[in-house]
Design a protein around this motif. Structure first.
Motif, PDB file in Angstrom:
ATOM      1  N   SER A  99       4.079 -10.234 -11.161  1.00 35.12           N
ATOM      2  CA  SER A  99       3.424 -10.381  -9.860  1.00 35.12           C
ATOM      3  C   SER A  99       1.906 -10.378 -10.013  1.00 35.12           C
ATOM      4  N   LEU A 100       1.244 -11.155  -9.148  1.00 36.49           N
ATOM      5  CA  LEU A 100      -0.218 -11.204  -9.160  1.00 36.49           C
ATOM      6  C   LEU A 100      -0.854  -9.834  -8.886  1.00 36.49           C
ATOM      7  N   PRO A 101      -0.348  -9.021  -7.961  1.00 37.90           N
ATOM      8  CA  PRO A 101      -0.975  -7.718  -7.761  1.00 37.90           C
ATOM      9  C   PRO A 101      -1.036  -6.876  -9.033  1.00 37.90           C
ATOM     10  N   ASN A 102       0.040  -6.858  -9.799  1.00 39.61           N
ATOM     11  CA  ASN A 102       0.032  -6.074 -11.034  1.00 39.61           C
ATOM     12  C   ASN A 102      -0.847  -6.711 -12.102  1.00 39.61           C
ATOM     13  N   LEU A 103      -0.844  -8.031 -12.183  1.00 39.06           N
ATOM     14  CA  LEU A 103      -1.721  -8.703 -13.134  1.00 39.06           C
ATOM     15  C   LEU A 103      -3.179  -8.399 -12.844  1.00 39.06           C
ATOM     16  N   LEU A 104      -3.549  -8.421 -11.578  1.00 38.71           N
ATOM     17  CA  LEU A 104      -4.937  -8.198 -11.200  1.00 38.71           C
ATOM     18  C   LEU A 104      -5.330  -6.724 -11.323  1.00 38.71           C
ATOM     19  N   ALA A 105      -4.397  -5.836 -11.076  1.00 42.51           N
ATOM     20  CA  ALA A 105      -4.682  -4.402 -11.206  1.00 42.51           C
ATOM     21  C   ALA A 105      -4.638  -3.957 -12.656  1.00 42.51           C
ATOM     22  N   GLY A 113       1.750   8.878   1.304  1.00 43.52           N
ATOM     23  CA  GLY A 113       1.404   9.421  -0.004  1.00 43.52           C
ATOM     24  C   GLY A 113       2.189   8.758  -1.121  1.00 43.52           C
ATOM     25  N   GLY A 114       2.228   9.367  -2.281  1.00 41.91           N
ATOM     26  CA  GLY A 114       3.042   8.911  -3.393  1.00 41.91           C
ATOM     27  C   GLY A 114       2.825   7.460  -3.760  1.00 41.91           C
ATOM     28  N   ALA A 115       3.930   6.722  -3.883  1.00 39.83           N
ATOM     29  CA  ALA A 115       3.880   5.325  -4.321  1.00 39.83           C
ATOM     30  C   ALA A 115       3.074   4.474  -3.350  1.00 39.83           C
ATOM     31  N   ARG A 116       3.187   4.759  -2.068  1.00 42.52           N
ATOM     32  CA  ARG A 116       2.440   3.988  -1.071  1.00 42.52           C
ATOM     33  C   ARG A 116       0.938   4.140  -1.283  1.00 42.52           C
ATOM     34  N   ALA A 117       0.482   5.371  -1.429  1.00 42.26           N
ATOM     35  CA  ALA A 117      -0.951   5.628  -1.611  1.00 42.26           C
ATOM     36  C   ALA A 117      -1.460   5.014  -2.902  1.00 42.26           C
ATOM     37  N   ARG A 118      -0.661   5.066  -3.973  1.00 44.16           N
ATOM     38  CA  ARG A 118      -1.092   4.482  -5.252  1.00 44.16           C
ATOM     39  C   ARG A 118      -1.280   2.977  -5.125  1.00 44.16           C
ATOM     40  N   GLN A 119      -0.351   2.315  -4.441  1.00 42.90           N
ATOM     41  CA  GLN A 119      -0.493   0.868  -4.253  1.00 42.90           C
ATOM     42  C   GLN A 119      -1.750   0.537  -3.460  1.00 42.90           C
ATOM     43  N   LEU A 120      -1.945   1.201  -2.349  1.00 43.59           N
ATOM     44  CA  LEU A 120      -3.071   0.852  -1.481  1.00 43.59           C
ATOM     45  C   LEU A 120      -4.406   1.116  -2.161  1.00 43.59           C
ATOM     46  N   ALA A 121      -4.486   2.161  -2.978  1.00 45.73           N
ATOM     47  CA  ALA A 121      -5.720   2.423  -3.719  1.00 45.73           C
ATOM     48  C   ALA A 121      -5.975   1.316  -4.732  1.00 45.73           C
ATOM     49  N   ALA A 122      -4.923   0.879  -5.424  1.00 43.39           N
ATOM     50  CA  ALA A 122      -5.074  -0.229  -6.384  1.00 43.39           C
ATOM     51  C   ALA A 122      -5.473  -1.511  -5.663  1.00 43.39           C
ATOM     52  N   PHE A 123      -4.910  -1.751  -4.489  1.00 43.38           N
ATOM     53  CA  PHE A 123      -5.240  -2.960  -3.735  1.00 43.38           C
ATOM     54  C   PHE A 123      -6.711  -2.959  -3.320  1.00 43.38           C
ATOM     55  N   ASP A 124      -7.228  -1.798  -2.938  1.00 42.32           N
ATOM     56  CA  ASP A 124      -8.646  -1.720  -2.560  1.00 42.32           C
ATOM     57  C   ASP A 124      -9.538  -2.120  -3.729  1.00 42.32           C
ATOM     58  N   ARG A 125      -9.189  -1.661  -4.929  1.00 39.99           N
ATOM     59  CA  ARG A 125     -10.000  -1.990  -6.112  1.00 39.99           C
ATOM     60  C   ARG A 125      -9.945  -3.491  -6.408  1.00 39.99           C
ATOM     61  N   LEU A 164      -1.371  -8.218  -0.758  1.00 38.72           N
ATOM     62  CA  LEU A 164      -2.352  -7.278  -1.317  1.00 38.72           C
ATOM     63  C   LEU A 164      -3.624  -7.264  -0.475  1.00 38.72           C
ATOM     64  N   LEU A 165      -4.151  -8.464  -0.193  1.00 41.08           N
ATOM     65  CA  LEU A 165      -5.420  -8.548   0.540  1.00 41.08           C
ATOM     66  C   LEU A 165      -5.286  -8.032   1.969  1.00 41.08           C
ATOM     67  N   LEU A 166      -4.090  -8.128   2.530  1.00 39.34           N
ATOM     68  CA  LEU A 166      -3.846  -7.607   3.875  1.00 39.34           C
ATOM     69  C   LEU A 166      -3.567  -6.107   3.872  1.00 39.34           C
ATOM     70  N   VAL A 194      11.804   0.218  -1.380  1.00 38.59           N
ATOM     71  CA  VAL A 194      11.181   0.028  -0.060  1.00 38.59           C
ATOM     72  C   VAL A 194      11.124   1.350   0.694  1.00 38.59           C
ATOM     73  N   VAL A 195      12.201   2.116   0.674  1.00 33.86           N
ATOM     74  CA  VAL A 195      12.228   3.403   1.380  1.00 33.86           C
ATOM     75  C   VAL A 195      11.128   4.317   0.847  1.00 33.86           C
ATOM     76  N   GLU A 196      10.904   4.297  -0.454  1.00 35.33           N
ATOM     77  CA  GLU A 196       9.845   5.129  -1.038  1.00 35.33           C
ATOM     78  C   GLU A 196       8.476   4.732  -0.480  1.00 35.33           C
ATOM     79  N   LEU A 197       8.258   3.438  -0.234  1.00 34.97           N
ATOM     80  CA  LEU A 197       6.970   2.976   0.285  1.00 34.97           C
ATOM     81  C   LEU A 197       6.774   3.308   1.752  1.00 34.97           C
ATOM     82  N   LEU A 198       7.840   3.559   2.476  1.00 34.93           N
ATOM     83  CA  LEU A 198       7.725   3.892   3.896  1.00 34.93           C
ATOM     84  C   LEU A 198       7.260   5.330   4.117  1.00 34.93           C
ATOM     85  N   ALA A 199       7.318   6.132   3.060  1.00 28.71           N
ATOM     86  CA  ALA A 199       6.856   7.526   3.159  1.00 28.71           C
ATOM     87  C   ALA A 199       5.367   7.586   2.847  1.00 28.71           C
TER      88      ALA A 199
END
Length: 382
Positions: free
Chosen positions: A312-318, A347-359, A280-282, A340-345
């Motif tokens: 998972s800690l990322p979901n607990l913290l978010a 936008g979508g799931a990838r963008a949602r994760q990275l935005a949550a990680f920033d917070r 998450l931090l990376l 995993v394939v969905e995250l390689l594209a």
């Protein structure tokens, strides 16, 4: 005030790192203080007099702990005798709760002030340990923002200091930079596969992770895989899983370098554990999985031993679920690969994760050592 005596007891190398940062921050406030205790090389470099080595407590796993138990108990008795005689102004236990809470309780009963840094996961299981913590320490310093409220509801004084890893890690290293550092080609998609740091984890996850990689490669042209191995003993079982279930894929095995492997990746397939926080931090999107023995899985997931909404800690913290958690029977190669394939594209799931990680990263980055030093100095009236 007279020059304070501050005793610290760190039980693992991660505690040594946090202890060294804490001592540095305390010395800025209390330059005349004397620091001593159970210390590793980083704490000693920061000026802590080692009365015992951290290596004496750095034991993991039942098979390793049992033969070391007489030595550990001797160390605990000697430490209690020494600190009872010295009567330091405060004793700070860093992590290692199975060892430290017993020491802290005995010393607090003698009127010595005690602080514990890093809350055990009482909010996830074995909540009854809060009673032990309440008897053992005057204050507990928490790394996660939801922990103080948990303790306050149970009458325990707790302070949030942030997570030291958030002060050390960031998402500024690009995948291309990390790949160059590892000697990997800088172009094309890369998936980091981290099936755990213990043999028991590989036993359950190496095969489904390797089979998932085979399915990913069929959908993502030119994809490469990289796996950091926590210890040499894990290389053979991982190589066997790859040869049997993912033959022909471009797959690099590394000795250690887990952070570098995650930084090199466009997406990460990872076993549930503390490495997910580093991921998450990376700033790397991930799919989290867990598989264990049927009994362990039933106790955790069905019988209610695990008290949290997420694993998972990322979901607990978010406090939401941007990260897919594929657990036990749901951890099929097909589901793992699809996630995993969905995250390689983009936008979508990838963008949602990275935005949550920033917070989450912004919440955790608080200069943990400075905050901890502020609490300790306050207890000492400095």
């Amino acid at each position: 005030m007279a020059a304070p005596k501050i005793a610290l007891v760190a039980g693992e190398m991660s505690g040594d790192l946090l202890g060294a940062a804490l001592v540095t921050a305390l010395r800025a406030r209390l330059p005349a203080a004397h620091f001593y205790g159970v210390a590793g090389p980083r704490m000693q470099a920061a000026g802590v007099e080692a009365i015992a080595s951290i290596e004496q407590l750095s034991v993991m796993g039942i098979a390793e702990v049992l033969p070391a138990l007489p030595r550990i108990l001797r160390l605990r008795r000697a430490l209690i005798r020494r600190l009872s005689a010295d009567r330091p102004d405060v004793v700070i236990g860093i992590d290692a709760p199975d060892f430290n809470l017993g020491v802290e309780r005995r010393l607090r009963e003698q009127g010595i002030r005690t602080v514990h840094v890093v809350s055990p996961t009482v909010w996830a299981w074995r909540a009854g340990r809060v009673k032990t913590i309440a008897r053992a320490v005057e204050r507990i310093l928490c790394l996660f923002p939801f922990e103080p409220a948990f303790y306050a509801a149970r009458g325990v004084s707790a302070d949030y200091i942030g997570h030291p890893l958030a002060d050390q890690l960031d998402a500024s290293v690009t995948p291309a930079q990390a790949r160059a550092g590892l000697g990997l080609p800088t172009d094309g998609p890369v998936v980091a596969v981290l099936p755990g740091s213990r043999g028991s984890e590989l036993k359950y996850l190496a095969e489904p992770f390797a089979r998932a990689a085979h399915l990913i490669a069929a959908q993502v042209p030119g994809v490469r895989f990289v796996t950091p191995l926590a210890k040499p003993a894990l290389r053979a079982p991982m190589e066997a899983a790859i040869a049997t279930h993912a033959a022909g894929l471009t797959w690099t095995l590394l000795d250690g370098q887990s952070r570098e492997a995650m930084q090199a990746a466009d997406a990460v397939l990872i076993a549930s554990g503390t490495a997910t926080l580093e991921c998450l931090l990376l700033g790397r999107p991930m799919v989290v999985s867990y598989r264990g023995s049927p009994l362990t899985a039933w106790l955790l997931l069905k019988a209610g031993l695990l008290k949290t909404k997420y694993v998972s800690l990322p979901n607990l913290l978010a406090d939401e679920a941007p990260v897919p958690e594929l657990l036990q029977d749901d951890a099929t190669p097909e589901r793992l690969a699809a996630a995993v394939v969905e995250l390689l594209a983009p936008g979508g799931a990838r963008a949602r994760q990275l935005a949550a990680f920033d917070r989450v990263r912004a919440t955790l980055r608080c200069d943990a050592a400075a905050r901890a030093a502020e609490v300790v100095a306050g207890l000492l009236g400095a």
